[in-house]
Scaffold this motif. Structure first.
Motif, PDB file in Angstrom:
ATOM      1  N   ASP A  54      49.646  38.587  53.578  1.00  0.00           N
ATOM      2  CA  ASP A  54      48.415  37.928  53.117  1.00  0.00           C
ATOM      3  C   ASP A  54      47.495  37.607  54.288  1.00  0.00           C
ATOM      4  OD1 ASP A  54      49.078  38.012  50.468  1.00  0.00           O
ATOM      5  OD2 ASP A  54      49.670  35.909  50.312  1.00  0.00           O
ATOM      6  N   ALA A  55      48.102  37.244  55.418  1.00  0.00           N
ATOM      7  CA  ALA A  55      47.299  36.895  56.596  1.00  0.00           C
ATOM      8  C   ALA A  55      46.619  38.111  57.207  1.00  0.00           C
ATOM      9  CB  ALA A  55      48.184  36.215  57.644  1.00  0.00           C
ATOM     10  N   ILE A  56      47.183  39.311  56.915  1.00  0.00           N
ATOM     11  CA  ILE A  56      46.612  40.550  57.447  1.00  0.00           C
ATOM     12  C   ILE A  56      45.648  41.177  56.445  1.00  0.00           C
ATOM     13  CG2 ILE A  56      47.166  42.849  58.315  1.00  0.00           C
ATOM     14  CD1 ILE A  56      49.958  41.736  59.028  1.00  0.00           C
ATOM     15  N   TYR A  57      46.143  41.361  55.212  1.00  0.00           N
ATOM     16  CA  TYR A  57      45.315  41.969  54.169  1.00  0.00           C
ATOM     17  C   TYR A  57      45.900  41.576  52.816  1.00  0.00           C
ATOM     18  CZ  TYR A  57      42.303  45.376  51.852  1.00  0.00           C
ATOM     19  OH  TYR A  57      41.351  45.969  51.061  1.00  0.00           O
ATOM     20  N   LYS A  58      45.340  40.570  52.197  1.00  0.00           N
ATOM     21  CA  LYS A  58      45.866  40.032  50.947  1.00  0.00           C
ATOM     22  C   LYS A  58      45.521  40.950  49.784  1.00  0.00           C
ATOM     23  CE  LYS A  58      45.772  35.821  48.121  1.00  0.00           C
ATOM     24  NZ  LYS A  58      45.227  34.441  48.023  1.00  0.00           N
ATOM     25  N   MET A  59      46.534  41.258  48.943  1.00  0.00           N
ATOM     26  CA  MET A  59      46.316  42.124  47.778  1.00  0.00           C
ATOM     27  C   MET A  59      46.951  41.498  46.541  1.00  0.00           C
ATOM     28  SD  MET A  59      47.097  45.915  49.365  1.00  0.00           S
ATOM     29  CE  MET A  59      46.785  46.700  47.781  1.00  0.00           C
ATOM     30  N   ARG A  60      46.208  41.524  45.453  1.00  0.00           N
ATOM     31  CA  ARG A  60      46.701  41.116  44.145  1.00  0.00           C
ATOM     32  C   ARG A  60      46.164  42.142  43.148  1.00  0.00           C
ATOM     33  NH1 ARG A  60      48.925  38.432  47.310  1.00  0.00           N
ATOM     34  NH2 ARG A  60      49.335  36.178  47.296  1.00  0.00           N
ATOM     35  N   ASP A  61      46.983  43.109  42.782  1.00  0.00           N
ATOM     36  CA  ASP A  61      46.552  44.202  41.911  1.00  0.00           C
ATOM     37  C   ASP A  61      47.344  44.186  40.611  1.00  0.00           C
ATOM     38  OD1 ASP A  61      44.932  44.939  43.979  1.00  0.00           O
ATOM     39  OD2 ASP A  61      45.974  46.804  44.441  1.00  0.00           O
ATOM     40  N   THR A  62      46.664  44.425  39.502  1.00  0.00           N
ATOM     41  CA  THR A  62      47.310  44.570  38.191  1.00  0.00           C
ATOM     42  C   THR A  62      46.825  45.858  37.549  1.00  0.00           C
ATOM     43  OG1 THR A  62      47.423  42.167  37.883  1.00  0.00           O
ATOM     44  CG2 THR A  62      47.697  43.541  35.932  1.00  0.00           C
ATOM     45  N   LEU A  63      47.784  46.680  37.096  1.00  0.00           N
ATOM     46  CA  LEU A  63      47.469  47.932  36.425  1.00  0.00           C
ATOM     47  C   LEU A  63      48.075  47.899  35.030  1.00  0.00           C
ATOM     48  CD1 LEU A  63      48.205  48.635  39.629  1.00  0.00           C
ATOM     49  CD2 LEU A  63      47.617  50.939  38.863  1.00  0.00           C
ATOM     50  N   ASP A  64      47.267  48.234  34.025  1.00  0.00           N
ATOM     51  CA  ASP A  64      47.732  48.282  32.643  1.00  0.00           C
ATOM     52  C   ASP A  64      47.432  49.650  32.049  1.00  0.00           C
ATOM     53  OD1 ASP A  64      48.705  45.621  32.275  1.00  0.00           O
ATOM     54  OD2 ASP A  64      46.634  44.905  32.161  1.00  0.00           O
ATOM     55  N   CYS A  65      48.435  50.222  31.386  1.00  0.00           N
ATOM     56  CA  CYS A  65      48.252  51.460  30.633  1.00  0.00           C
ATOM     57  C   CYS A  65      48.659  51.206  29.187  1.00  0.00           C
ATOM     58  CB  CYS A  65      49.101  52.591  31.204  1.00  0.00           C
ATOM     59  SG  CYS A  65      48.589  53.185  32.816  1.00  0.00           S
ATOM     60  N   TYR A  66      47.820  51.604  28.244  1.00  0.00           N
ATOM     61  CA  TYR A  66      48.092  51.417  26.829  1.00  0.00           C
ATOM     62  C   TYR A  66      48.354  52.773  26.178  1.00  0.00           C
ATOM     63  CZ  TYR A  66      46.364  46.664  27.493  1.00  0.00           C
ATOM     64  OH  TYR A  66      46.197  45.373  27.932  1.00  0.00           O
ATOM     65  N   TYR A  75      44.092  53.916  27.109  1.00  0.00           N
ATOM     66  CA  TYR A  75      43.227  53.112  27.974  1.00  0.00           C
ATOM     67  C   TYR A  75      44.029  52.693  29.197  1.00  0.00           C
ATOM     68  CZ  TYR A  75      40.458  48.977  29.391  1.00  0.00           C
ATOM     69  OH  TYR A  75      39.735  48.046  30.093  1.00  0.00           O
ATOM     70  N   ALA A  76      43.402  52.756  30.367  1.00  0.00           N
ATOM     71  CA  ALA A  76      44.047  52.313  31.604  1.00  0.00           C
ATOM     72  C   ALA A  76      43.037  51.489  32.393  1.00  0.00           C
ATOM     73  CB  ALA A  76      44.509  53.510  32.433  1.00  0.00           C
ATOM     74  N   VAL A  77      43.512  50.395  32.955  1.00  0.00           N
ATOM     75  CA  VAL A  77      42.617  49.535  33.721  1.00  0.00           C
ATOM     76  C   VAL A  77      43.361  48.991  34.932  1.00  0.00           C
ATOM     77  CG1 VAL A  77      43.178  47.530  32.268  1.00  0.00           C
ATOM     78  CG2 VAL A  77      41.067  47.534  33.636  1.00  0.00           C
ATOM     79  N   LYS A  78      42.680  48.986  36.068  1.00  0.00           N
ATOM     80  CA  LYS A  78      43.217  48.415  37.294  1.00  0.00           C
ATOM     81  C   LYS A  78      42.275  47.325  37.769  1.00  0.00           C
ATOM     82  CE  LYS A  78      44.392  49.416  42.134  1.00  0.00           C
ATOM     83  NZ  LYS A  78      44.407  50.441  43.216  1.00  0.00           N
ATOM     84  N   HIS A  79      42.813  46.120  37.908  1.00  0.00           N
ATOM     85  CA  HIS A  79      42.061  45.005  38.472  1.00  0.00           C
ATOM     86  C   HIS A  79      42.571  44.776  39.889  1.00  0.00           C
ATOM     87  CE1 HIS A  79      40.243  44.005  34.622  1.00  0.00           C
ATOM     88  NE2 HIS A  79      41.438  44.011  34.062  1.00  0.00           N
TER      89      HIS A  79
END
Length: 251
Positions: A54-66, A75-79
């Motif tokens: 997190d101190a270098i490069y913080k990532m919080r990713d969510t991927l959903d496929c329906y 439908y597919a979405v990546k936040h």
């Protein structure tokens, strides 16, 4: 069907660079019925970096496929929230005969980056996360070593051609445990669609669950390696494991 409604798996993610291999984060995959799309099931991945990264490069990713009941991707979405920068990628799929139309919509809270339609007149089309799901649904009794499963992946404004090459059964070891797996190499075609390079390797459990055990992806610098840590509510006992640990893997 190899996936079970309510299945959840947890993975540890490592960044490999030379002899260094620090733990970079944790990913959780889940599969369950959902009311978001009528009759659909959702395959979800959530990834978060460790406090150190997190101190270098913080990532919080969510991927959903329906997915529809016939496994067609609806439908597919990546936040993505990476270093304070938020981005959403949406892919909406529609089908008519052999034709697949994908609406690709990429945007930030402030502006639209991409809003276009992609057309494929043959073959399967997914997002990159959907490729893993697709491999889990294959009938491996019909696969021979060297077989290639081809498809296309919608990325931004492009449909990228890929091939998943089946390398047969192999055993991998991790933390005093051994797993019997099926190994696939994901090859990505260049823009001329004449040459490929191996970008990702996927090891999937050699049992009824077809569960991803390990994934290795090349990066511009180094590679990401993902290992299964635990699993719950699987369709069947994880019989691919040697030195079975019921505290870590439960049905």
């Amino acid at each position: 069907m190899s996936l079970n409604d309510g299945e959840e798996t947890t993975y540890e993610v490592y960044f490999k660079w030379g002899i260094l291999m620090p733990r970079a984060g944790e990913a959780k995959l889940s599969f369950a019925a959902t009311s978001d799309h009528a009759g659909a099931a959702r395959y979800r991945m959530h990834f978060a970096t460790t406090r150190f990264f997190d101190a270098i490069y913080k990532m919080r990713d969510t991927l959903d496929c329906y997915y529809a009941p016939d496994f067609s991707l609806l439908y597919a979405v990546k936040h993505s929230d990476e270093g304070g920068y938020s981005l959403t990628d949406e892919l909406t799929f529609s089908y008519s005969g052999n034709r697949t139309v994908v609406r690709s919509h990429r945007y930030t809270p402030a502006t639209t980056k991409i809003d276009t339609s992609l057309l494929s007149i043959s073959g399967h089309v997914f997002d990159m996360f959907g490729v893993v799901f697709y491999l889990r649904t294959l009938d491996w009794n019909k696969l021979k070593t060297g077989d290639r499963v081809t498809c296309k992946v919608a990325i931004g404004r492009d449909l990228v051609h890929i091939a998943c090459r089946y390398s047969g059964r192999t055993i991998i070891a991790r933390e005093q445990r051994k797993y019997r797996t099926h190994r696939f190499t994901v090859e990505i075609y260049d823009k001329a669609f004449e040459q490929t390079h191996a970008a990702t390797e996927i090891w999937i459990s050699d049992d009824e669950n077809h569960m991803p055990v390990k994934i290795r992806s090349k990066l511009k610098i180094g590679a990401a390696e993902i290992y299964c840590k635990s699993a719950t509510n699987l369709k069947a006992p994880l019989k691919c494991v040697t030195d079975f640990n019921p505290a870590a893997v439960q049905k």
